[in-house]
Design an enzyme around this catalytic site. Structure first.
Site, short mmCIF file in Angstrom:
data_model
loop_
_atom_site.label_atom_id
_atom_site.label_comp_id
_atom_site.label_asym_id
_atom_site.label_seq_id
_atom_site.Cartn_x
_atom_site.Cartn_y
_atom_site.Cartn_z
N GLY A 14 0.83 -1.21 0.00
CA GLY A 14 0.00 0.00 0.00
C GLY A 14 0.85 1.25 0.00
O GLY A 14 0.58 2.22 -0.72
N SER A 34 -3.31 1.94 12.24
CA SER A 34 -2.49 2.60 13.28
C SER A 34 -1.71 3.72 12.58
O SER A 34 -1.18 3.52 11.48
CB SER A 34 -1.52 1.59 13.89
OG SER A 34 -0.51 1.28 12.96
N ASN A 102 -4.91 -9.44 -3.00
CA ASN A 102 -5.12 -10.71 -3.70
C ASN A 102 -6.41 -11.36 -3.21
O ASN A 102 -6.39 -12.41 -2.57
CB ASN A 102 -3.94 -11.66 -3.45
CG ASN A 102 -2.88 -11.56 -4.54
OD1 ASN A 102 -3.17 -11.20 -5.69
ND2 ASN A 102 -1.66 -11.89 -4.19
N SER A 128 0.19 -6.92 -9.77
CA SER A 128 1.31 -7.85 -9.69
C SER A 128 2.63 -7.13 -9.86
O SER A 128 2.72 -6.14 -10.58
CB SER A 128 1.20 -8.93 -10.76
OG SER A 128 2.33 -9.78 -10.68
N GLY A 129 3.64 -7.67 -9.21
CA GLY A 129 4.99 -7.13 -9.36
C GLY A 129 5.70 -6.97 -8.04
O GLY A 129 6.81 -6.44 -8.00
N GLY A 130 5.05 -7.41 -6.97
CA GLY A 130 5.69 -7.33 -5.67
C GLY A 130 5.91 -5.90 -5.23
O GLY A 130 5.31 -4.96 -5.78
N LYS A 182 -5.98 -12.17 -12.13
CA LYS A 182 -4.80 -12.16 -11.26
C LYS A 182 -4.56 -13.53 -10.65
O LYS A 182 -3.42 -13.99 -10.52
CB LYS A 182 -4.93 -11.09 -10.16
CG LYS A 182 -3.79 -11.10 -9.13
CD LYS A 182 -2.46 -10.80 -9.79
CE LYS A 182 -1.19 -10.91 -8.97
NZ LYS A 182 -1.09 -11.21 -7.62
N HIS A 185 -3.02 -15.63 -13.24
CA HIS A 185 -1.62 -15.16 -13.34
C HIS A 185 -0.78 -15.87 -12.29
O HIS A 185 0.31 -16.37 -12.58
CB HIS A 185 -1.56 -13.64 -13.15
CG HIS A 185 -0.18 -13.12 -12.85
ND1 HIS A 185 0.40 -13.25 -11.59
CD2 HIS A 185 0.74 -12.50 -13.62
CE1 HIS A 185 1.62 -12.73 -11.62
NE2 HIS A 185 1.85 -12.26 -12.84
N ASN A 186 -1.26 -15.93 -11.07
CA ASN A 186 -0.49 -16.57 -10.00
C ASN A 186 -0.39 -18.08 -10.22
O ASN A 186 0.66 -18.66 -9.93
CB ASN A 186 -1.11 -16.27 -8.64
CG ASN A 186 -0.72 -14.90 -8.12
OD1 ASN A 186 -0.48 -13.98 -8.91
ND2 ASN A 186 -0.67 -14.73 -6.82
N GLU A 189 2.21 -18.48 -12.59
CA GLU A 189 3.46 -18.21 -11.86
C GLU A 189 3.95 -19.49 -11.15
O GLU A 189 5.13 -19.83 -11.20
CB GLU A 189 3.18 -17.08 -10.86
CG GLU A 189 4.27 -16.74 -9.86
CD GLU A 189 3.79 -15.64 -8.87
OE1 GLU A 189 3.28 -14.60 -9.33
OE2 GLU A 189 3.91 -15.84 -7.65
N TYR A 190 3.02 -20.20 -10.52
CA TYR A 190 3.39 -21.47 -9.86
C TYR A 190 3.97 -22.45 -10.88
O TYR A 190 4.95 -23.13 -10.62
CB TYR A 190 2.17 -22.13 -9.21
CG TYR A 190 1.73 -21.59 -7.86
CD1 TYR A 190 1.75 -20.25 -7.56
CD2 TYR A 190 1.24 -22.47 -6.89
CE1 TYR A 190 1.31 -19.78 -6.33
CE2 TYR A 190 0.80 -22.02 -5.65
CZ TYR A 190 0.83 -20.66 -5.38
OH TYR A 190 0.38 -20.21 -4.16
N ARG A 446 -18.73 -47.01 -17.75
CA ARG A 446 -19.77 -46.28 -17.01
C ARG A 446 -21.16 -46.81 -17.37
O ARG A 446 -22.04 -46.94 -16.53
CB ARG A 446 -19.68 -44.78 -17.31
CG ARG A 446 -18.44 -44.11 -16.73
CD ARG A 446 -18.36 -42.63 -17.07
NE ARG A 446 -19.40 -41.87 -16.43
CZ ARG A 446 -20.41 -41.26 -17.04
NH1 ARG A 446 -20.50 -41.31 -18.37
NH2 ARG A 446 -21.31 -40.59 -16.37
C1 6PG Z 1 2.62 -10.98 -7.74
C2 6PG Z 1 2.79 -12.19 -6.87
C3 6PG Z 1 2.27 -11.88 -5.50
C4 6PG Z 1 2.78 -12.84 -4.45
C5 6PG Z 1 2.19 -14.21 -4.55
C6 6PG Z 1 3.06 -15.25 -3.91
O1 6PG Z 1 1.96 -11.14 -8.77
O2 6PG Z 1 3.16 -9.92 -7.42
O3 6PG Z 1 2.08 -13.25 -7.41
O4 6PG Z 1 0.89 -11.82 -5.57
O5 6PG Z 1 4.16 -12.87 -4.47
O6 6PG Z 1 0.96 -14.14 -3.89
O7 6PG Z 1 2.27 -16.35 -3.82
P1 6PG Z 1 2.54 -17.58 -2.89
O8 6PG Z 1 2.86 -17.06 -1.51
O9 6PG Z 1 1.24 -18.31 -2.92
O10 6PG Z 1 3.69 -18.31 -3.49
#
Ligand code: 6PG
Length: 476
Positions: A14, A34, A102, A128-130, A182, A185-186, A189-190, A446
């Site tokens: 944020g 806070s 998320n 996304s992008g940390g 999103k 996307h994750n 990512e996995y 079946r």
């Molecule tokens: C992103 C990442 C972000 C986060 C994941 C990690 O797009 O910036 O995906 O959302 O790093 O949630 O996911 P896990 O903790 O489930 O591996």
């Protein structure tokens, strides 16, 4: 009020989003449960732009110009609902509430409907992008009403990553569409991360190479078709040496992968929609297996731990095989993920433009890659493409690598190196291209035990066979 946008929830994501807005010249109202976090933002970054800090939610809301645009960046689930309940009575018709966490898309659908009843817009958006992306330009996937995008879209596009001057942000679709995209996307990512991990393991076992040597291989790969953020950071991670022990960092990290849940949600939804996202599912289950400590402990000393040494005759040829297998498996994972987006889009009436999703993933996000241009081009050639793998470019690219892919998966099986994502992706490829699948036998079984009926290849209709009697076929 004079602030053009507000952010409540000033943990690192944020805070960085608020700074990103301010750095782009927006006056940003900031608030946190806070005040300490708000104060530290003003003290440390207050000179980056115009911030309007507030201690109370009421003052925060009052500091915003109308229609108010409030970004919520708190933990998904209960904490998000709590902030929404506090906000809603303070807002006026036409204001826009943006959930940038998320969130699980069914929650977003529910919240959107609830806020609509109050005359408010609710925008569930993927970001996304940390931490770094949030500050310097993330990929942004906003859902919600088109009307809200008219007002909010230009601001989000402004602070998003840019690739060739094009913002990595576009309208995704109604209600939960942004958070859905999103989520997928994750999931992808996995899959990407698991495929990279399997490639690393194969190179390690096959070549007996050190982490640093494998890092160099990934660095070379990053100059070709595989060029991506995840390949790039993999090279850096593999070259990293643990300061305490002097060992390769990757060798001192405990091998139990965790997750916060977006991958699991992706797989759960795929089961609901009946979309085979085997690459993402195997990647999610591979994390689960790594964390199955009682099972892994029970195997010690009972099941043999050693792998059969690889016969790698030609080092360079093996490396190239693994690269091709990685690329082909990656194409399968993306093809499956885009199928899931298409299926959900049809199910929920979202009308998602898949080519546009690939375009906004080219920069800013964790799966950003050169390769995504190819996906956009494929959907430009055919917007309703039913199978990304069947696009002329991808069919060719995978076709070029298929012999290598088979060698790698079979060598891994012979040696006993687990490659769930490589193997399942190859099985998917072989399944989807098969002229005839043994599903015919499943249907016959079946019908045999449950009179579940079957269809025939030679005529229309639904049939049932009297298996116990004279085996007559008749219309069901
Ligand atoms: C992103 C990442 C972000 C986060 C994941 C990690 O797009 O910036 O995906 O959302 O790093 O949630 O996911 P896990 O903790 O489930 O591996």
């Amino acid at each position: 009020g004079t602030a053009q946008i507000g952010v409540t929830g000033l943990a690192v994501m944020g805070r960085n989003l608020a700074r990103n807005f301010a750095r782009h010249g927006y006056t940003v109202a900031v608030h946190n449960r806070s005040y300490a976090k708000t104060r530290s933002l003003i003290e440390e970054n207050g000179d980056e732009g115009a911030f309007v800090p507030s201690e109370s939610m009421a003052d925060f809301v009052a500091s915003l110009e109308r229609p108010r645009k409030v970004v919520i960046m708190v933990k998904a689930g209960g904490p998000t609902d709590a902030v929404i309940s506090e906000l809603v009575p303070l807002l006026d018709e036409g204001d826009i509430v943006i959930d940038a966490g998320n969130a699980h898309f069914p929650d977003t659908r529910r919240r959107e409907a609830e806020l609509k009843a109050h005359g408010l817009h609710f925008v569930g958006t993927g970001v996304s992008g940390g931490e770094e992306g949030a500050l310097l330009g993330p990929s942004i996937m906003p859902g919600g009403s088109r009307d809200s995008y008219e007002v909010l879209g230009p601001i989000l596009e402004d602070i998003s990553a840019k690739v060739d001057g094009t913002p990595c942000c576009t309208y995704v679709g109604p209600d939960g569409a942004g958070h859905f995209v999103k989520m997928v996307h994750n999931g992808i990512e996995y899959a990407d991360m698991q495929l990279i991990a399997e490639a690393y393991d194969l190179l390690k076992q096959g070549l007996g190479a050190s982490a640093a040597e494998i890092g160099d291989i990934f660095r070379t790969w990053n100059e070709g078709d595989l060029e991506s953020f995840l390949i790039e950071i993999t090279a850096d991670v593999l070259s990293h040496v643990d300061a305490e022990t002097g060992q390769a960092f990757v060798d001192i990290v405990l091998d139990q992968a965790e997750q916060k849940g977006t991958g699991r949600w992706t797989v759960q939804n795929a089961l609901d929609l009946g979309v085979p996202i085997t690459g993402i599912a195997e990647a999610t289950f591979a994390r689960a297996l790594s964390g199955s400590v009682p099972q892994r402990t029970a195997a010690v000393g009972v099941l043999p731990a050693e792998t059969t040494p690889f016969e790698v005759a030609d080092r360079d040829a093996f490396i190239e095989d693994v690269r091709l297998a990685l690329y082909a498996s990656k194409v399968v994972a993306y093809s499956q993920g885009f199928d899931q987006i298409a299926a959900a889009s049809a199910e929920f009436g979202w009308d998602i433009d898949r080519g546009a999703m690939a375009r906004i993933w080219r920069g800013g996000c964790i799966i950003r890659a050169r390769f995504l241009n190819r996906i956009t081009e494929a959907y430009e050639r055919e917007a309703e493409l039913p199978l990304l793998l069947a696009d002329e470019y991808f069919a060719g690219a995978v076709g070029n690598g298929v012999a290598a892919w088979r060698r790698v998966v079979s060598q891994a099986a012979l040696a006993g190196v687990p490659t769930p994502a490589f193997s399942s992706s190859l099985a998917y490829y072989d399944g989807v291209r098969a002229e005839r699948l043994p599903a015919s036998l499943i249907q016959a079984q079946r019908d045999f035990f449950g009179a579940h009926t079957y269809r025939r290849t030679d005529k229309h209709g639904t049939f049932h066979t009297e298996w116990s009697g004279d085996r007559a076929e008749h219309d069901a």
